[in-house]
Design an enzyme around this catalytic site. Structure first.
Site, short mmCIF file in Angstrom:
data_model
loop_
_atom_site.label_atom_id
_atom_site.label_comp_id
_atom_site.label_asym_id
_atom_site.label_seq_id
_atom_site.Cartn_x
_atom_site.Cartn_y
_atom_site.Cartn_z
N CYS A 182 5.20 8.09 2.41
CA CYS A 182 5.36 9.42 1.84
C CYS A 182 5.69 10.43 2.93
O CYS A 182 5.72 10.11 4.12
CB CYS A 182 4.10 9.81 1.10
SG CYS A 182 2.66 9.89 2.15
N CYS A 211 0.83 -1.21 0.00
CA CYS A 211 0.00 0.00 0.00
C CYS A 211 0.86 1.26 0.00
O CYS A 211 0.35 2.37 -0.09
CB CYS A 211 -0.93 0.02 1.20
SG CYS A 211 -2.01 -1.41 1.30
N CYS A 248 -2.84 8.83 6.18
CA CYS A 248 -1.57 8.79 6.91
C CYS A 248 -1.81 9.04 8.39
O CYS A 248 -1.17 8.43 9.25
CB CYS A 248 -0.59 9.83 6.38
SG CYS A 248 -0.10 9.54 4.67
#
Lengths: 404, 128
Positions: B63, B37, B106
């Site tokens: 990220c 993912c 996130c």
């Protein structure tokens, strides 16, 4: 050396100053409409268009009358697929293409599918290559078109176009290729390659944005394309609309320059790319090349740096403009469909970076970028739990992950 | 993507990066996400005898906003009791970092990491 460094030349290229210079008079004193047949303003414009048409035709071994100007390669791809599909519908409704095509081809094919056409997606090997024998096997009596791109914009894989062209010729099926990434970079000869339709874009070869072309074969066979855009009957009825003379002049100048400098420039680009690749491979463990080393665009390097996520890597490389196949850099949050089509694992797709080396990149820039990538990967691996687990000898595939 | 200065600061100067001894009875480890993912967070907490988190460490593959979310969380959990740490909500993380809408997951992952680390710690204590 000026920062930031642009190394994303598959997305677009800077207009060459020599191209800009050629264009400028056609925005000011020579502003005429190339379709105005009754005064000198029109004639001057028409002459300029004719010259550019010949320059572009020469780049691909075509004749000037086979070049149809469009707004860009997206339109050219749409016109080729939809135009052929419409015109030859009575002959059959089967089209053959493959999964790493540009979205302009893929989505045109999907649109045709919804209208009752049948699409065959060719199998690919792990380097993204199509086998000509697979094309031969996929052709049916109702096949009207094969579309396989010349060079891929993400992984740089260069397809065996001449071999596929020969298969299509032997079976009398029309063959389209999207040559946006290869035109001006690799030799193209539509006769030797057996190509019937070919898409081009000016801004990928140091020309202006907003102008492209579709090569449409006139002889053996004469290819017909139903127009997408109707109007004043420009471009032999295949694409109406007043010609943007300044852009066409720029496109022609870009084609002439590319042709003149191709041999030396290709060797230089391969040299720079290999310098970058060898440096990265030597200094970064667990980095993988995506695509083919042999059949590859001169300026393309696509690598996956395992255990590091692509978007965070781009963030670290803030003085360098490159792109990533990571999901986090796309609006859809899906990793690169091109890498997926090759069977690259999602983990490695998320970790991929595409370097697009071009005419204005220097060796100094290559060395700077290599240095920055090496530093960034090492910093981010120090932050990566996956890298730590890998170092401890844990097989990441054996871990029960919580997908989200 | 245009990130807030907070995200960039945490990304460039991540706080409390590192590894605590997984085998330590006072350490809880939470590993959440999946490589496929594109993000995996590992959050570790050391809890003292009063039930207060006295130290926290993280490592994140993901990220910029995933790294920033986990870095921020290590700062926030330190000095809190377990139940106070359980109260940290993803929305606070997202707001503090001004995460863009596509990056909200996130902050969700960072909240999951806190819960996973606490659950691991509690499980160890109960097993004992």
């Amino acid at each position: 050396m000026k920062l930031p460094i642009y190394m994303d030349n598959h997305a677009t290229t800077a207009c060459d100053p020599r191209v800009v210079e050629a264009m400028l008079p056609y925005l000011t004193e020579h502003f005429g409409n190339a379709a105005s047949r009754n005064h000198s303003f029109g004639w001057t414009a028409e002459q300029a268009v004719d010259k550019a048409r010949a320059q572009i035709a020469a780049l691909i071994g075509a004749s000037a009358r086979e070049i149809v100007f469009t707004s860009g390669a997206t339109e050219s791809d749409n016109a080729a697929l939809k135009g052929v599909a419409e015109f030859y519908a009575s002959r059959g409704k089967h089209i053959i293409t493959q999964a790493t095509e540009h979205k302009a081809v893929i989505d045109s094919a999907r649109a045709l599918e919804r209208q009752g056409y049948e699409i065959t997606w060719l199998p690919l090997d792990t380097e993204g290559l199509v086998k000509p024998e697979d094309v031969a096997a996929a052709i049916r009596p109702d096949t009207i078109l094969v579309s396989v791109m010349h060079g891929n914009n993400e992984i740089g894989t260069v397809q065996p176009i001449a071999e596929i062209g020969a298969v299509c010729k032997a079976r009398k099926v029309l063959f389209h290729t999207d040559a946006v990434q290869t035109a001006g970079k690799l030799p193209i000869d539509v006769e030797a390659m057996g190509v019937d339709l070919l898409s081009l874009s000016a801004h990928k070869m140091y020309g202006p944005k907003g102008i492209g072309a579709l090569y449409v074969r006139r002889k053996q066979p004469r290819v017909r394309v139903a127009p997408l855009i109707h109007g004043g009957g420009h471009e032999r009825g295949m694409r109406s609309g007043t010609l943007p003379v300044h852009q066409i002049v720029g496109f022609g100048a870009a084609a002439a320059l590319a042709m003149e400098e191709m041999e030396a420039e290709t060797a230089r680009l391969i040299g720079l790319r290999e310098r970058l690749r060898e440096r990265l491979v030597a200094e970064i463990p667990e980095c993988h090349l995506n695509g083919s080393l042999e059949c590859r665009l001169p300026g393309n390097l696509n690598m996956s740096f395992a255990f590091v996520e692509g978007e965070s890597l781009l963030m670290d490389l803030k003085d360098v403009a490159v792109s990533s196949g990571s999901a986090c850099t796309s609006a859809s949050l899906e990793p690169s469909y091109v890498l997926r089509a090759l069977g690259v694992e999602d983990e490695l797709a998320h970790s991929s970076i595409r370097f697009g080396i071009g005419r204005f990149n220097t060796q100094e820039e290559i060395d700077f970028v290599a240095e920055r990538v090496i530093k960034a990967v090492s910093r981010l691996r120090a932050l990566s739990p996956l890298w730590e687990m890998h170092q401890e000898g844990i097989d990441l595939k054996s871990v029960q992950w919580t997908a989200h | 993507m245009a990130y807030s200065n907070d995200v960039i600061d945490h990304y460039e100067n991540p706080r409390n990066v590192g590894t605590l001894d997984k085998a330590d009875q006072n350490v809880g480890t939470g590993l959440v996400g999946a490589p496929a993912c594109g993000d995996v967070m590992r959050l570790q907490i050391r809890v003292n005898d009063d039930g207060v988190i006295e130290d926290a460490r993280f490592k994140t593959y993901g990220c910029g906003s995933a790294i920033a979310s986990s870095s921020l969380v290590t700062e926030w959990v330190k000095g809190r009791t377990l139940s106070e740490a359980m109260d940290i909500k993803n929305i606070e993380i997202a707001e503090h970092l001004a995460l863009p809408p596509v990056k909200i997951h996130c902050s969700v992952l960072a909240e999951d990491a806190i819960r996973a680390a606490i659950a691991d710690y509690k499980q160890k204590k109960e097993a004992k």
